[in-house]
Motif scaffolding. Structure first.
Motif, short mmCIF file in Angstrom:
data_model
loop_
_atom_site.label_atom_id
_atom_site.label_comp_id
_atom_site.label_asym_id
_atom_site.label_seq_id
_atom_site.Cartn_x
_atom_site.Cartn_y
_atom_site.Cartn_z
N ILE A 7 0.84 -1.20 0.00
CA ILE A 7 0.00 0.00 0.00
C ILE A 7 0.88 1.25 0.00
CG2 ILE A 7 -1.61 1.36 1.42
CD1 ILE A 7 -2.95 -1.34 2.12
N PHE A 8 1.95 1.24 0.80
CA PHE A 8 2.88 2.37 0.77
C PHE A 8 3.50 2.52 -0.62
CE2 PHE A 8 3.92 2.09 5.57
CZ PHE A 8 2.73 2.76 5.86
N GLY A 9 3.79 1.40 -1.28
CA GLY A 9 4.31 1.45 -2.64
C GLY A 9 3.31 2.06 -3.60
N ILE A 10 2.06 1.70 -3.45
CA ILE A 10 1.01 2.28 -4.30
C ILE A 10 0.89 3.77 -4.04
CG2 ILE A 10 -1.49 2.30 -4.70
CD1 ILE A 10 -1.40 -0.77 -4.23
N LEU A 11 0.98 4.19 -2.79
CA LEU A 11 0.90 5.62 -2.47
C LEU A 11 2.07 6.38 -3.10
CD1 LEU A 11 -0.18 5.50 1.28
CD2 LEU A 11 -1.59 6.11 -0.69
N LEU A 13 3.69 5.44 -5.78
CA LEU A 13 3.42 5.43 -7.22
C LEU A 13 2.39 6.50 -7.59
CD1 LEU A 13 3.88 4.09 -9.98
CD2 LEU A 13 2.01 2.53 -9.42
N LEU A 14 1.35 6.64 -6.78
CA LEU A 14 0.35 7.69 -7.03
C LEU A 14 0.98 9.07 -6.93
CD1 LEU A 14 -2.79 6.33 -5.15
CD2 LEU A 14 -2.52 6.65 -7.62
N THR A 15 1.86 9.27 -5.96
CA THR A 15 2.56 10.55 -5.84
C THR A 15 3.35 10.84 -7.11
OG1 THR A 15 2.73 10.29 -3.44
CG2 THR A 15 4.25 11.85 -4.47
N PHE A 53 10.65 8.34 -5.96
CA PHE A 53 9.36 7.82 -5.50
C PHE A 53 8.96 6.59 -6.30
CE2 PHE A 53 9.04 11.84 -3.42
CZ PHE A 53 8.21 11.62 -2.34
N LEU A 54 9.18 6.64 -7.60
CA LEU A 54 8.88 5.49 -8.45
C LEU A 54 9.75 4.30 -8.07
CD1 LEU A 54 7.39 4.26 -10.88
CD2 LEU A 54 9.19 5.21 -12.33
N THR A 55 11.02 4.55 -7.85
CA THR A 55 11.94 3.49 -7.43
C THR A 55 11.51 2.90 -6.10
OG1 THR A 55 13.74 4.62 -8.57
CG2 THR A 55 14.36 2.98 -6.93
N LEU A 74 13.88 9.26 1.33
CA LEU A 74 13.00 10.26 0.73
C LEU A 74 12.44 11.28 1.72
CD1 LEU A 74 10.88 8.23 -1.84
CD2 LEU A 74 12.55 10.00 -2.30
N ILE A 75 12.67 11.09 3.00
CA ILE A 75 12.09 12.01 3.99
C ILE A 75 12.45 13.47 3.69
CG2 ILE A 75 12.11 12.70 6.42
CD1 ILE A 75 12.25 9.70 7.13
N PRO A 76 13.72 13.81 3.47
CA PRO A 76 14.02 15.23 3.19
C PRO A 76 13.37 15.73 1.90
CG PRO A 76 16.06 13.95 3.38
CD PRO A 76 14.94 13.01 3.54
N PHE A 77 13.26 14.87 0.89
CA PHE A 77 12.63 15.28 -0.37
C PHE A 77 11.14 15.54 -0.16
CE2 PHE A 77 16.37 12.98 -1.88
CZ PHE A 77 16.92 13.93 -2.73
N ARG A 78 10.50 14.73 0.66
CA ARG A 78 9.08 14.94 0.95
C ARG A 78 8.87 16.28 1.63
NH1 ARG A 78 5.80 10.39 0.53
NH2 ARG A 78 6.93 8.43 0.41
N VAL A 79 9.76 16.62 2.55
CA VAL A 79 9.62 17.87 3.28
C VAL A 79 9.91 19.07 2.38
CG1 VAL A 79 10.55 19.23 5.19
CG2 VAL A 79 10.11 16.79 5.50
N VAL A 80 11.02 19.01 1.65
CA VAL A 80 11.44 20.15 0.83
C VAL A 80 10.46 20.41 -0.31
CG1 VAL A 80 13.23 20.94 -0.77
CG2 VAL A 80 13.87 19.93 1.41
N PHE A 81 10.02 19.36 -1.00
CA PHE A 81 9.16 19.54 -2.16
C PHE A 81 7.67 19.36 -1.84
CE2 PHE A 81 13.17 17.98 -4.25
CZ PHE A 81 13.54 19.21 -4.75
N SER A 82 7.33 19.11 -0.60
CA SER A 82 5.94 18.92 -0.15
C SER A 82 5.22 17.80 -0.90
CB SER A 82 5.15 20.23 -0.28
OG SER A 82 5.68 21.20 0.55
N TYR A 83 5.88 16.67 -1.01
CA TYR A 83 5.26 15.48 -1.59
C TYR A 83 4.82 14.59 -0.43
CZ TYR A 83 7.64 16.70 -5.97
OH TYR A 83 8.09 17.33 -7.09
N TYR A 84 3.53 14.45 -0.27
CA TYR A 84 3.01 13.65 0.84
C TYR A 84 2.21 12.46 0.29
CZ TYR A 84 4.40 17.77 3.36
OH TYR A 84 5.13 18.81 3.85
N SER A 85 2.26 11.37 1.00
CA SER A 85 1.66 10.12 0.54
C SER A 85 0.16 10.21 0.31
CB SER A 85 1.93 9.01 1.56
OG SER A 85 3.30 8.82 1.73
N PHE A 86 -0.52 10.96 1.14
CA PHE A 86 -1.97 10.98 1.06
C PHE A 86 -2.51 12.22 0.35
CE2 PHE A 86 -0.86 8.21 4.55
CZ PHE A 86 -1.66 7.11 4.29
N ASP A 87 -1.64 12.95 -0.32
CA ASP A 87 -2.07 14.14 -1.04
C ASP A 87 -2.93 13.79 -2.25
OD1 ASP A 87 -2.27 16.86 -1.21
OD2 ASP A 87 -0.38 17.15 -2.26
#
Length: 140
Positions: A7-11, A13-15, A53-55, A74-87
């Motif tokens: 499920i995390f992988g799907i999230l 992939l959706l991102t 994220f795809l990888t 990916l934690i710093p990339f999520r914070v810097v670029f505001s990519y969140y799993s449930f967005d």
């Protein structure tokens, strides 16, 4: 445990799928219009992060422990670029006809804190799964 990671992988992939078209268009526009070199490099980094994220999505599906390591990377990339799993939920709501609600400042303000909370729980669960996978490796 396996399905939680999938499920995390799907999230992830959706991102990737949600953000990649607009980020590629932005990168291409930096070469068509007079943008600074820093804007071009920033656009390149955003696309590179999305390919991470795809990888991660692929690794979470097929090699869970390595996928979790990429997730932590990916934690710093999520914070810097505001990519969140449930967005993807806000994009889904927007495309289902709730554009006025999703575009409102009040929704965006509250949604940001919900996303941060969901992301924190995702990482807490990811850390738990990582250590659980480590215990499985030691028992084998």
């Amino acid at each position: 445990m396996k399905w939680g990671l999938r499920i995390f992988g799907i999230l992830d992939l959706l991102t990737f799928l949600i953000f990649i078209p607009s980020k590629i268009n932005h990168l291409l526009s930096t070469f068509q219009f007079p943008f600074s070199l820093s804007a071009k490099v920033s656009a390149f980094w955003e696309i590179s992060a999305l390919f991470f994220f795809l990888t991660t999505a692929l690794y979470l599906w097929f090699k869970p422990k390595l996928g979790l390591l990429f997730t932590f990377f990916l934690i710093p990339f999520r914070v810097v670029f505001s990519y969140y799993s449930f967005d993807f939920l806000s994009y889904l709501a927007y495309n289902l006809g709730f554009s006025t609600l999703v575009s409102s400042a009040n929704f965006q303000y509250n949604w940001f804190y919900c996303l941060l909370t969901f992301e924190a729980f995702r990482y807490l669960y990811s850390f738990y799964l990582y250590y659980k996978l480590g215990d499985c490796d030691e028992n084998d």
